[in-house]
Design a protein around this motif. Sequence first.
Motif, PDB file in Angstrom:
ATOM      1  N   LYS A  82       0.844  -1.192   0.000  1.00 22.54           N
ATOM      2  CA  LYS A  82       0.000   0.000   0.000  1.00 22.54           C
ATOM      3  C   LYS A  82       0.879   1.241   0.000  1.00 22.54           C
ATOM      4  N   ALA A  83       0.559   2.202  -0.870  1.00 21.01           N
ATOM      5  CA  ALA A  83       1.296   3.466  -0.902  1.00 21.01           C
ATOM      6  C   ALA A  83       1.046   4.242   0.383  1.00 21.01           C
ATOM      7  N   ASN A  84       1.999   5.110   0.736  1.00 14.33           N
ATOM      8  CA  ASN A  84       1.854   5.896   1.968  1.00 14.33           C
ATOM      9  C   ASN A  84       1.060   7.183   1.750  1.00 14.33           C
ATOM     10  N   PHE A  85       0.380   7.291   0.624  1.00 19.76           N
ATOM     11  CA  PHE A  85      -0.533   8.400   0.361  1.00 19.76           C
ATOM     12  C   PHE A  85      -1.739   7.838  -0.379  1.00 19.76           C
ATOM     13  N   THR A  86      -2.807   8.604  -0.414  1.00 21.87           N
ATOM     14  CA  THR A  86      -4.028   8.152  -1.075  1.00 21.87           C
ATOM     15  C   THR A  86      -4.353   9.038  -2.273  1.00 21.87           C
ATOM     16  N   ALA A  87      -5.137   8.476  -3.183  1.00 23.59           N
ATOM     17  CA  ALA A  87      -5.709   9.271  -4.271  1.00 23.59           C
ATOM     18  C   ALA A  87      -6.986   9.917  -3.768  1.00 23.59           C
ATOM     19  N   LYS A  88      -7.173  11.179  -4.085  1.00 18.63           N
ATOM     20  CA  LYS A  88      -8.319  11.927  -3.575  1.00 18.63           C
ATOM     21  C   LYS A  88      -9.240  12.314  -4.739  1.00 18.63           C
ATOM     22  N   ILE A  89     -10.488  11.865  -4.635  1.00 12.91           N
ATOM     23  CA  ILE A  89     -11.470  12.079  -5.696  1.00 12.91           C
ATOM     24  C   ILE A  89     -12.608  12.939  -5.149  1.00 12.91           C
ATOM     25  N   ILE A  90     -12.937  13.990  -5.871  1.00  8.65           N
ATOM     26  CA  ILE A  90     -14.032  14.873  -5.472  1.00  8.65           C
ATOM     27  C   ILE A  90     -15.359  14.247  -5.900  1.00  8.65           C
ATOM     28  N   LEU A  91     -16.261  14.087  -4.946  1.00 12.14           N
ATOM     29  CA  LEU A  91     -17.601  13.569  -5.222  1.00 12.14           C
ATOM     30  C   LEU A  91     -18.623  14.655  -4.917  1.00 12.14           C
ATOM     31  N   LEU A  92     -19.456  14.963  -5.894  1.00 15.81           N
ATOM     32  CA  LEU A  92     -20.506  15.950  -5.713  1.00 15.81           C
ATOM     33  C   LEU A  92     -21.796  15.259  -5.249  1.00 15.81           C
ATOM     34  N   LYS A  93     -22.864  16.034  -5.105  1.00 13.55           N
ATOM     35  CA  LYS A  93     -24.123  15.473  -4.626  1.00 13.55           C
ATOM     36  C   LYS A  93     -24.592  14.325  -5.514  1.00 13.55           C
ATOM     37  N   ASN A  94     -25.043  13.257  -4.884  1.00 13.11           N
ATOM     38  CA  ASN A  94     -25.613  12.083  -5.558  1.00 13.11           C
ATOM     39  C   ASN A  94     -24.607  11.316  -6.404  1.00 13.11           C
ATOM     40  N   HIS A  95     -23.328  11.673  -6.337  1.00  9.11           N
ATOM     41  CA  HIS A  95     -22.316  10.954  -7.097  1.00  9.11           C
ATOM     42  C   HIS A  95     -21.632   9.919  -6.191  1.00  9.11           C
ATOM     43  N   THR A  96     -22.413   8.995  -5.657  1.00  7.92           N
ATOM     44  CA  THR A  96     -21.871   7.962  -4.792  1.00  7.92           C
ATOM     45  C   THR A  96     -21.465   6.750  -5.615  1.00  7.92           C
ATOM     46  N   PHE A  97     -20.625   5.906  -5.027  1.00  2.38           N
ATOM     47  CA  PHE A  97     -20.188   4.697  -5.729  1.00  2.38           C
ATOM     48  C   PHE A  97     -21.371   3.790  -6.025  1.00  2.38           C
ATOM     49  N   ILE A  98     -22.305   3.697  -5.079  1.00  2.47           N
ATOM     50  CA  ILE A  98     -23.457   2.817  -5.279  1.00  2.47           C
ATOM     51  C   ILE A  98     -24.308   3.302  -6.443  1.00  2.47           C
ATOM     52  N   ASN A  99     -24.518   4.623  -6.531  1.00  2.00           N
ATOM     53  CA  ASN A  99     -25.263   5.157  -7.671  1.00  2.00           C
ATOM     54  C   ASN A  99     -24.546   4.865  -8.982  1.00  2.00           C
ATOM     55  N   THR A 100     -23.235   5.055  -8.972  1.00  2.00           N
ATOM     56  CA  THR A 100     -22.442   4.800 -10.179  1.00  2.00           C
ATOM     57  C   THR A 100     -22.503   3.338 -10.567  1.00  2.00           C
ATOM     58  N   LEU A 101     -22.397   2.456  -9.578  1.00  2.00           N
ATOM     59  CA  LEU A 101     -22.450   1.018  -9.827  1.00  2.00           C
ATOM     60  C   LEU A 101     -23.779   0.631 -10.464  1.00  2.00           C
ATOM     61  N   ARG A 102     -24.853   1.156  -9.929  1.00  2.00           N
ATOM     62  CA  ARG A 102     -26.184   0.825 -10.442  1.00  2.00           C
ATOM     63  C   ARG A 102     -26.385   1.401 -11.845  1.00  2.00           C
ATOM     64  N   ASP A 103     -25.924   2.636 -12.047  1.00  2.00           N
ATOM     65  CA  ASP A 103     -26.144   3.286 -13.337  1.00  2.00           C
ATOM     66  C   ASP A 103     -25.261   2.727 -14.445  1.00  2.00           C
ATOM     67  N   LYS A 104     -23.991   2.505 -14.136  1.00  2.00           N
ATOM     68  CA  LYS A 104     -23.041   2.117 -15.185  1.00  2.00           C
ATOM     69  C   LYS A 104     -23.117   0.633 -15.539  1.00  2.00           C
ATOM     70  N   LEU A 105     -23.362  -0.213 -14.539  1.00  2.00           N
ATOM     71  CA  LEU A 105     -23.404  -1.652 -14.787  1.00  2.00           C
ATOM     72  C   LEU A 105     -24.825  -2.199 -14.803  1.00  2.00           C
ATOM     73  N   LEU A 106     -25.810  -1.295 -14.741  1.00  2.00           N
ATOM     74  CA  LEU A 106     -27.209  -1.714 -14.666  1.00  2.00           C
ATOM     75  C   LEU A 106     -27.378  -2.725 -13.542  1.00  2.00           C
ATOM     76  N   TRP A 107     -26.775  -2.420 -12.404  1.00  2.00           N
ATOM     77  CA  TRP A 107     -26.707  -3.340 -11.268  1.00  2.00           C
ATOM     78  C   TRP A 107     -28.117  -3.666 -10.771  1.00  2.00           C
ATOM     79  N   GLY A 108     -28.495  -4.936 -10.850  1.00  2.00           N
ATOM     80  CA  GLY A 108     -29.794  -5.374 -10.373  1.00  2.00           C
ATOM     81  C   GLY A 108     -30.958  -4.923 -11.230  1.00  2.00           C
ATOM     82  N   TYR A 109     -30.672  -4.431 -12.440  1.00  2.00           N
ATOM     83  CA  TYR A 109     -31.754  -3.919 -13.279  1.00  2.00           C
ATOM     84  C   TYR A 109     -32.686  -5.054 -13.694  1.00  2.00           C
ATOM     85  N   ASP A 110     -33.958  -4.842 -13.534  1.00  2.00           N
ATOM     86  CA  ASP A 110     -34.964  -5.846 -13.865  1.00  2.00           C
ATOM     87  C   ASP A 110     -36.248  -5.097 -14.195  1.00  2.00           C
ATOM     88  N   THR A 111     -36.846  -5.399 -15.332  1.00  2.00           N
ATOM     89  CA  THR A 111     -38.051  -4.687 -15.743  1.00  2.00           C
ATOM     90  C   THR A 111     -39.196  -4.885 -14.767  1.00  2.00           C
TER      91      THR A 111
END
Length: 302
Positions: free
Chosen positions: A265-294
């Motif tokens: 593990k590096a001794n520093f982290t990458a820092k990513i700016i997340l705005l409102k509603n830009h959560t990983f879970i939202n991205t996962l669902r939107d980009k991979l159609l996670w759990g999408y079912d008609t």
Amino acid sequence: MKKVAIFGQVYKDADEVYVSTLINVLNKAKTDVYINKDFADSIKNTGLKFVDHLDTYDGESGLDSTFDALITLGGDGTILRAFNQIKDLNIPILGINLGRLGFLATVQKTEISKAIKEFLKGEYIVDERVMLKVTSNENGPEFTSLGYALNDLTIAKKDTNSMIGVDAYLNNEYLTTYWADGLIVSTPTGSTGYSLSCQGPVIMPNTNNFLITPVAPHNLNARPIVISDNTEIKLKVLRREDQFLASLDARVSTIDVETEIIVTKANFTAKIILLKNHTFINTLRDKLLWGYDTRNKSVNKQ
């Protein structure tokens, strides 16, 4: 007044409206703006003038800790390249997605104005992501740096159609020998990248883990394994050919076989700016159609 840098890799004519929108919004807010010199030159070469008034910076030598953010224009690959410039400068990145999936570049090109205004108001969080530090003893008994990676390190065969063998050790304890086309060591961020294509699991970004995933393994009982990110991983490619490929976030090096590679593990982290509603879970669902079912119309609309 905020100070920001703008970074892009390849300028395309179709991007003019989005790049100019970004710059106009920043200028109206009297932001101190610097643009990557190579990216600015590629825009100027098309005859466009809207970057002429901006100061430029040249790669990592032009960046320092006084910048409030680096704004990328492109896809996730652009963000990975940008982090290679930033390294340990602690500059957070705001990614505008001009590409396809965009797990890291979460701001869509149609929402640039809104997103930048939220950023300038401070309406965001900074998500810290673990990075890989990779060293090797290729050049002598001392281990020297191969670089850092936000997504993954991939070991792959070079000049053969045969499999390669990779001895793997965890904290100096022998794990196994992988016989495969390659081996991926990824962070949680990288779990949605190449590892996912090789049947690796998705890991939440805030978990303290690394993931080891074989690429097309010959032994059917070889499966991805999730380990603590405090683990030292040692890899050694067995001799079949003289060299193999080591890729850190798509930056490829040719390495002599029987070279030992250490991943920590590096001794520093990458820092990513997340705005409102830009959560990983939202991205996962939107980009991979996670759990999408008609059948789940109410869920799919959320």
